[in-house]
Scaffold this motif. Structure first.
Motif, PDB file in Angstrom:
ATOM      1  N   ALA A   1      -2.040   5.175   8.262  1.00 25.68           N
ATOM      2  CA  ALA A   1      -1.502   4.578   7.315  1.00 25.68           C
ATOM      3  C   ALA A   1      -1.844   5.124   5.509  1.00 25.68           C
ATOM      4  O   ALA A   1      -1.794   4.322   5.329  1.00 25.68           O
ATOM      5  CB  ALA A   1      -0.473   3.908   6.745  1.00 25.68           C
ATOM      6  N   ASN A   2      -3.539   5.731   6.104  1.00 31.62           N
ATOM      7  CA  ASN A   2      -4.627   5.709   4.978  1.00 31.62           C
ATOM      8  C   ASN A   2      -4.557   4.453   4.445  1.00 31.62           C
ATOM      9  O   ASN A   2      -4.963   4.277   2.895  1.00 31.62           O
ATOM     10  CB  ASN A   2      -4.237   6.513   3.852  1.00 31.62           C
TER      11      ASN A   2
ATOM     12  N   THR B   1      13.542   7.763   8.281  1.00 30.72           N
ATOM     13  CA  THR B   1      14.115   7.344   6.561  1.00 30.72           C
ATOM     14  C   THR B   1      14.955   7.346   6.131  1.00 30.72           C
ATOM     15  O   THR B   1      15.429   6.649   5.163  1.00 30.72           O
ATOM     16  CB  THR B   1      12.834   7.911   5.912  1.00 30.72           C
TER      17      THR B   1
ATOM     18  N   CYS C   1       7.283   7.237   8.674  1.00 35.49           N
ATOM     19  CA  CYS C   1       7.169   8.586   7.554  1.00 35.49           C
ATOM     20  C   CYS C   1       7.791  10.320   7.764  1.00 35.49           C
ATOM     21  O   CYS C   1       7.897  10.666   7.096  1.00 35.49           O
ATOM     22  CB  CYS C   1       6.013   9.065   7.634  1.00 35.49           C
TER      23      CYS C   1
ATOM     24  N   HIS D   1       0.345  -1.221   0.217  1.00 36.35           N
ATOM     25  CA  HIS D   1       0.176   0.281   0.013  1.00 36.35           C
ATOM     26  C   HIS D   1       0.705   1.649  -0.080  1.00 36.35           C
ATOM     27  O   HIS D   1       0.244   2.193  -0.432  1.00 36.35           O
ATOM     28  CB  HIS D   1      -0.549  -0.135   1.778  1.00 36.35           C
ATOM     29  N   LEU D   2       2.122   1.793   0.597  1.00 34.91           N
ATOM     30  CA  LEU D   2       2.556   2.471   1.231  1.00 34.91           C
ATOM     31  C   LEU D   2       3.958   2.333   0.019  1.00 34.91           C
ATOM     32  O   LEU D   2       4.881   3.352   0.459  1.00 34.91           O
ATOM     33  CB  LEU D   2       2.892   2.255   2.574  1.00 34.91           C
ATOM     34  N   ARG D   3       3.980   1.726  -1.039  1.00 36.19           N
ATOM     35  CA  ARG D   3       5.384   1.562  -1.555  1.00 36.19           C
ATOM     36  C   ARG D   3       5.462   2.532  -2.437  1.00 36.19           C
ATOM     37  O   ARG D   3       6.930   2.989  -2.162  1.00 36.19           O
ATOM     38  CB  ARG D   3       5.668   0.281  -2.606  1.00 36.19           C
ATOM     39  N   GLU D   4       4.685   3.337  -3.147  1.00 34.09           N
ATOM     40  CA  GLU D   4       4.771   4.546  -3.616  1.00 34.09           C
ATOM     41  C   GLU D   4       4.599   5.783  -3.259  1.00 34.09           C
ATOM     42  O   GLU D   4       5.553   7.474  -3.139  1.00 34.09           O
ATOM     43  CB  GLU D   4       3.870   5.166  -4.653  1.00 34.09           C
ATOM     44  N   SER D   5       4.792   6.013  -2.068  1.00 35.13           N
ATOM     45  CA  SER D   5       5.192   7.104  -0.641  1.00 35.13           C
ATOM     46  C   SER D   5       6.737   7.090   0.018  1.00 35.13           C
ATOM     47  O   SER D   5       7.702   6.445  -0.300  1.00 35.13           O
ATOM     48  CB  SER D   5       4.162   6.617   0.838  1.00 35.13           C
ATOM     49  N   SER D   6       6.770   7.956   1.560  1.00 35.94           N
ATOM     50  CA  SER D   6       8.330   7.651   1.280  1.00 35.94           C
ATOM     51  C   SER D   6       8.703   7.493   2.570  1.00 35.94           C
ATOM     52  O   SER D   6       9.070   7.163   3.689  1.00 35.94           O
ATOM     53  CB  SER D   6       8.378   9.918   1.767  1.00 35.94           C
ATOM     54  N   CYS D   7       7.077   6.538   3.354  1.00 34.93           N
ATOM     55  CA  CYS D   7       6.475   5.961   4.175  1.00 34.93           C
ATOM     56  C   CYS D   7       7.534   4.398   4.209  1.00 34.93           C
ATOM     57  O   CYS D   7       7.979   3.906   3.108  1.00 34.93           O
ATOM     58  CB  CYS D   7       5.129   5.729   5.061  1.00 34.93           C
TER      59      CYS D   7
ATOM     60  N   GLU E   1      10.852  12.172   7.757  1.00 33.82           N
ATOM     61  CA  GLU E   1      12.341  11.800   6.856  1.00 33.82           C
ATOM     62  C   GLU E   1      13.247  11.319   8.232  1.00 33.82           C
ATOM     63  O   GLU E   1      14.077  10.890   7.610  1.00 33.82           O
ATOM     64  CB  GLU E   1      12.610  13.126   6.179  1.00 33.82           C
TER      65      GLU E   1
END
Length: 191
Positions: A173-174, A94, A89, A57-63, A91
């Protein structure tokens, strides 16, 4: 979690140094170190299922979605815990190469009979000291039941329980999915 026989204080720095070379994982709480016992198959399957779903689900996010091999440092509570799944999420986490994170937005613990009371009680109180935390999730491995504690706009933790047939939602995490996806292939669970 197994309590150490040592009653002397260990600094966070000593804990981290020892943990980096230890063949087993330990959690740290206010100067005391606790050995972690191995997880049973249902525990592992639930953790992997959820981490996979969240990661996809989060692969395209910065999380980042992290498994039980990363520690969460709770500076105010003076603790290091290994949650089963964590999402950050921030920085500062990450981009860090540290073996711990400081700013989780979502923390998930799969309950074991030996840790359930601690996970619901003192550990949850400790996690609440993390200003970044928005949701704390407890997953039961012996039945289909997920409890989500969500921080509301007033600063209060509100509980929502999900059961068989429900759709689980993690607002931080929406993310949402059928509860059956989290319990898929868990031995002893009938979907």
């Amino acid at each position: 979690m197994v309590i150490s026989k040592n009653n002397f204080y260990i600094s966070p720095e000593e804990y981290l140094e020892g943990e980096r070379v230890s063949p087993i994982k330990h959690e740290y709480r206010r100067g005391h170190v606790y050995a972690m016992t191995g997880a049973k198959k249902p525990h592992i399957v639930i953790s992997v299922n959820l981490a996979s779903l969240l990661n996809n689900h989060l692969r395209e996010s910065s999380c980042l979605v992290l498994s039980s091999d990363i520690k969460v440092r709770l500076e105010e509570a003076n603790c290091y815990y290994y949650p089963d799944v964590a999402v950050t999420c921030d920085e500062r986490d990450t981009s860090s190469t540290e073996d711990f994170i400081l700013y989780p937005s979502l923390v998930v613990e799969v309950l074991s009979p030996s840790t359930a009371a601690f996970d619901r009680g003192d550990k949850f109180v400790d996690y609440q000291t993390a200003s970044s935390l928005q949701e704390y999730v407890l997953i039961t491995q012996s039945e289909i039941k997920i409890e989500c504690f969500r921080l509301n706009a007033e600063g209060n933790w509100v509980s929502q329980t999900y059961r068989q047939g429900d759709r689980v939602e993690f607002v931080s995490a929406n993310f949402s999915c059928a509860i059956s996806e989290i319990y898929q292939k868990v031995p002893g669970i009938i979907l």
